[in-house]
Design a protein around this motif. Structure first.
Motif, PDB file in Angstrom:
ATOM      1  N   PRO A  68      21.196 -12.612 -58.397  1.00 19.72           N
ATOM      2  CA  PRO A  68      22.362 -13.062 -57.442  1.00 19.72           C
ATOM      3  C   PRO A  68      23.290 -11.876 -57.490  1.00 19.72           C
ATOM      4  N   ARG A  69      23.888 -11.548 -56.357  1.00 19.43           N
ATOM      5  CA  ARG A  69      24.964 -10.574 -56.359  1.00 19.43           C
ATOM      6  C   ARG A  69      24.273  -9.282 -55.975  1.00 19.43           C
ATOM      7  N   GLY A  70      22.806  -9.330 -55.685  1.00 19.66           N
ATOM      8  CA  GLY A  70      21.918  -8.085 -55.737  1.00 19.66           C
ATOM      9  C   GLY A  70      21.918  -7.718 -54.100  1.00 19.66           C
ATOM     10  N   THR A  71      21.478  -6.622 -53.721  1.00 21.93           N
ATOM     11  CA  THR A  71      21.423  -6.258 -52.251  1.00 21.93           C
ATOM     12  C   THR A  71      20.168  -6.189 -51.586  1.00 21.93           C
ATOM     13  N   ILE A  72      19.936  -6.730 -50.560  1.00 23.84           N
ATOM     14  CA  ILE A  72      18.460  -6.563 -49.684  1.00 23.84           C
ATOM     15  C   ILE A  72      18.828  -5.347 -48.641  1.00 23.84           C
ATOM     16  N   MET A  73      18.225  -4.246 -48.451  1.00 25.26           N
ATOM     17  CA  MET A  73      18.279  -3.500 -47.652  1.00 25.26           C
ATOM     18  C   MET A  73      17.185  -3.708 -46.610  1.00 25.26           C
ATOM     19  N   LEU A  74      17.728  -4.042 -45.208  1.00 26.90           N
ATOM     20  CA  LEU A  74      16.910  -4.276 -44.166  1.00 26.90           C
ATOM     21  C   LEU A  74      16.509  -2.872 -43.279  1.00 26.90           C
ATOM     22  N   LYS A  75      15.194  -2.587 -43.473  1.00 25.51           N
ATOM     23  CA  LYS A  75      14.635  -1.338 -42.816  1.00 25.51           C
ATOM     24  C   LYS A  75      13.786  -1.541 -41.642  1.00 25.51           C
TER      25      LYS A  75
ATOM     26  N   ASN B 279      23.629 -17.428 -53.873  1.00 28.94           N
ATOM     27  CA  ASN B 279      23.411 -16.089 -54.634  1.00 28.94           C
ATOM     28  C   ASN B 279      24.274 -14.866 -54.327  1.00 28.94           C
ATOM     29  N   GLU B 280      25.095 -15.231 -53.316  1.00 27.10           N
ATOM     30  CA  GLU B 280      26.202 -14.146 -52.846  1.00 27.10           C
ATOM     31  C   GLU B 280      25.388 -12.810 -52.781  1.00 27.10           C
ATOM     32  N   LEU B 281      24.392 -12.950 -52.051  1.00 29.25           N
ATOM     33  CA  LEU B 281      23.507 -11.741 -51.784  1.00 29.25           C
ATOM     34  C   LEU B 281      24.241 -10.867 -50.818  1.00 29.25           C
ATOM     35  N   SER B 282      23.858  -9.588 -50.670  1.00 25.35           N
ATOM     36  CA  SER B 282      24.164  -8.756 -49.688  1.00 25.35           C
ATOM     37  C   SER B 282      23.089  -8.412 -48.706  1.00 25.35           C
ATOM     38  N   LEU B 283      22.973  -8.668 -47.464  1.00 28.14           N
ATOM     39  CA  LEU B 283      21.921  -8.107 -46.778  1.00 28.14           C
ATOM     40  C   LEU B 283      22.711  -6.756 -45.861  1.00 28.14           C
TER      41      LEU B 283
END
Lengths: 335, 335
Positions: free
Chosen positions: B251-258, B275-279
C-alpha cells in the motif's frame, strides 16, 4: 467481545435490540438487531445521522462481499467508553479499525493496515443503525459550530483532502476534476482552496450549478477544455474516465484516481509511459483534515449537496433515491 | 535545411550517398540513401556502432507509424558542426530534438516537448546508417575510458536511470523488477546502485544468470517472492505485467511502468485506489546520468548483454536475431 464493567462508563444503558439497515444479499430494514458490545479501547456511539455513499450502493451489488449493517458516514454521540472524557461528546469516526501493531500501523498508516476492519465495508458492522462501535482512537470530536448536516460530510470531505496530502500541489498548478458526483464536487472544492485554476467537468447541469463555489469553473463541454492540465482528478465512477484523464493531462502531470468502481477498464499504458504520467490511487483521508476544512471554510456549501433526508425506517426508499442520476447525497436520520 | 558554409566546419566531406537500415512498411538495407544535411545548430555524426532496441522491433510492426532510417542507440564521431569544438569528438546523443521554445522546453523538459522529433522514432531519420544528425545540444562526449561497446548502452541505461530521477528512493526501500529483458536488467542494476534489496524476476534462466551483479537477487519463481515491495518496476513488455506488479506492491508503494508496448491491457483500477498505489510512467532519461553510471561503475557488466554483432549490411539477419527469445542486445556495426 466483552462489555466493560461499571456504570461510570455509560450515559445510560442502551436497549439490547436496535434498528438498522442490513445487507446480506438483500437490502433490509430491521428492528431487532443486537446492540453491539464494546471491547476495551472501543466506544459505543449513538448514531444521529448517516449518509448513503456510492460505496454503499456498490456493496448492495456485491462489492467487497460485505454482509451486515451498512454505512460508514455518520455523526453520533458517545454513550459507552472506558475513557469517560468521551462520554456525551458529539463525534465523527475514522472508518478503518487498524491492528495497531503491524508495519503500516507503525508508520502511521493504519488506514492501510492489512488486518484492518472497516466500518460497514469490511468485517465490521456499519453506522446505519441506532448504535455503532469504533476504536476510541478513531473518534474525532465535532466542534459545536459545525452542524450535524455539515459534519456528516467529514468522511467524503476527508477523502477529497487526501489529494492535497498525497500531492502537495503548487498554487499555480491547473487542475481538472472529472465527474460531478458528490466526490468529484468535494474534490473540486478542496482543490479550489489550494489552487487558483480548477475546472469541474460533468454531465449534469443541475449538479454543476450546485457545485459553484468561489472561483471554481464548471462545464459540461469536455471538448472545449484545454488539455495539458497539471493535475486531473478521475471521479467519474466510469471505466472511461481514466482514458479521458490521460488525454487531458500534461506530460509528467498527475492523475488522481478517486473512483473505486470495481470494474475492469481497457487501458492503453503507452501514453502513460511516453508522457511519464503519474497515476495515483487515492482513497480515505484523515478526518482531522475534513474537520479543519469545514472549520476554515464555513461557507463551503456542503449542505447544498443534500438531495433528500429520510427516517431510517425508509432506508429502502432512500437507497432507491440515492441511485437516481440527479442524486448527490441522501441522508438517513435515526429516530 | 541548408548546409552550413565553410571548410572549417567539417573533418572531411562525406559522400552524398550512404548505407542505412530503412523501414517503410518493410525492413530494408539500402546503400543509396542521401547523407542528411545539417541546419544551423545541428551536427552531422559518423556512426560507428548502433544497438537494436525493442522499440525498433515495435516500429517494424507499425508502432508510431514511423517511416525512414531506424535506430536511436549509437556511438559516433562528429564530422560537421558549426561549433568546431565538437569536430572529431566521440559522442552519444540524446534522442529527442526539442523545439526549445515551448512550455516544456522552458522547464528543462525538452524530452517531453510536444513539437519534438525523435531519432529513428518520430519524423527524424535514425542512426542505423553511416551518418545521422542531431542538435548540438543533444550531443554528449564519451570519455576515453568508456569503450564503444559500453557507450552504446548509454541510451537504455539513461532510461533506467530515469527511475532514480523520478522516484528518489530511500536506500532501505525494497524493489522488485519484473522482466529479464535488456531494460529490466539495466533497471535492476541501476536500482542496485541505490538500494540494498533488489530482486529481478524473469522467465529466462540464461538471462537471469547474465544479470547477476553485486548484491542483485534474481529468480524465476514469482510465487516465492514476498509481496509488499516498496517499488515494483514493470519491464516485462507484456500486458499481464501490470497486474503482477499491483499484486507485489505494498500500500502506498510505487509501480514504475517502463514497457512501451502499445497494446491495451485489461486493468482493474480498484486495488490501485484501495491501496493508494502510484503508477509512474517512465521513458527516456538524461544521457549525463547514463554516462555517469558507466564512469562510476566500470564493473557494471553491460557488455555481457551483447548477444550478437553484425555488420550493417546484415541488418535483416540482425533484426531476426533480436526477435529471438534468448536475445538481449544485438549490435550493428557500420562498415
Amino acid at each position: 467481545m466483552t462489555r466493560p464493567q461499571g456504570n461510570s462508563l455509560s450515559m445510560h444503558k442502551p436497549q439490547s435490540k436496535m434498528q438498522g439497515v442490513v445487507f446480506d444479499g438483500k437490502l433490509r430494514f430491521v428492528t431487532d438487531y443486537p446492540v453491539p458490545e464494546i471491547s476495551p479501547g472501543w466506544a459505543l456511539v449513538r448514531v444521529h445521522i448517516t449518509g448513503i455513499c456510492q460505496t454503499d450502493l456498490e456493496i448492495t451489488k456485491g462489492y467487497m462481499g460485505f454482509s451486515g449493517i451498512l454505512g460508514h458516514e455518520f455523526v453520533g454521540t458517545v454513550e459507552q467508553c472506558a475513557d469517560s472524557w468521551w462520554i456525551g461528546k458529539r463525534v465523527v469516526g475514522e472508518i478503518n479499525a487498524a491492528c495497531g501493531q503491524c508495519e503500516m500501523c507503525d508508520i502511521g498508516m493504519g488506514r492501510h493496515c492489512p488486518y484492518r476492519s472497516t466500518l460497514g465495508i469490511l468485517t465490521l458492522n456499519g453506522c446505519m443503525a441506532d448504535y455503532c462501535i469504533l476504536p476510541i482512537a478513531n473518534l474525532r470530536e465535532v466542534p459545536s459550530e459545525i452542524s450535524n448536516e455539515r459534519a456528516v460530510f467529514v468522511e467524503p470531505l476527508s477523502a477529497a483532502c487526501e489529494i492535497l496530502e498525497q500531492l502537495k500541489p503548487e498554487s499555480w498548478e491547473r487542475a481538472i476534476v472529472l465527474g460531478d458526483g458528490r466526490l468529484g464536487i468535494l474534490c473540486s472544492w478542496v482543490l479550489s482552496t489550494a489552487l487558483s485554476d480548477v475546472t469541474l467537468i460533468g454531465h449534469h447541469p443541475e449538479k454543476l450549478k450546485l457545485a459553484k463555489w468561489q472561483h471554481l469553473k464548471t462545464t459540461s463541454k469536455i471538448d472545449k477544455i484545454e488539455s495539458g492540465a497539471d493535475i486531473v482528478v478521475e471521479a467519474t465512477g466510469s471505466p472511461d474516465g481514466i482514458n479521458q484523464a490521460i488525454e487531458l493531462c500534461r506530460p509528467r502531470g498527475t492523475i488522481m484516481l478517486k473512483s473505486t468502481v470495481a470494474t475492469n477498464c481497457d487501458l492503453n499504458l503507452a501514453p502513460i509511459v511516453i508522457n511519464e504520467l503519474s497515476l495515483v490511487g487515492s482513497r480515505c483521508g484523515q478526518f482531522k483534515d475534513g474537520l479543519k476544512m469545514l472549520e476554515t471554510y464555513p461557507d463551503m456549501p456542503v449542505e447544498r449537496l443534500i438531495t433528500a433526508r429520510y427516517p431510517v425506517e425508509d432506508a429502502i426508499t432512500a437507497f432507491d433515491r440515492a441511485t437516481e442520476s440527479d442524486s448527490i447525497k441522501v441522508l438517513l436520520e435515526m429516530t
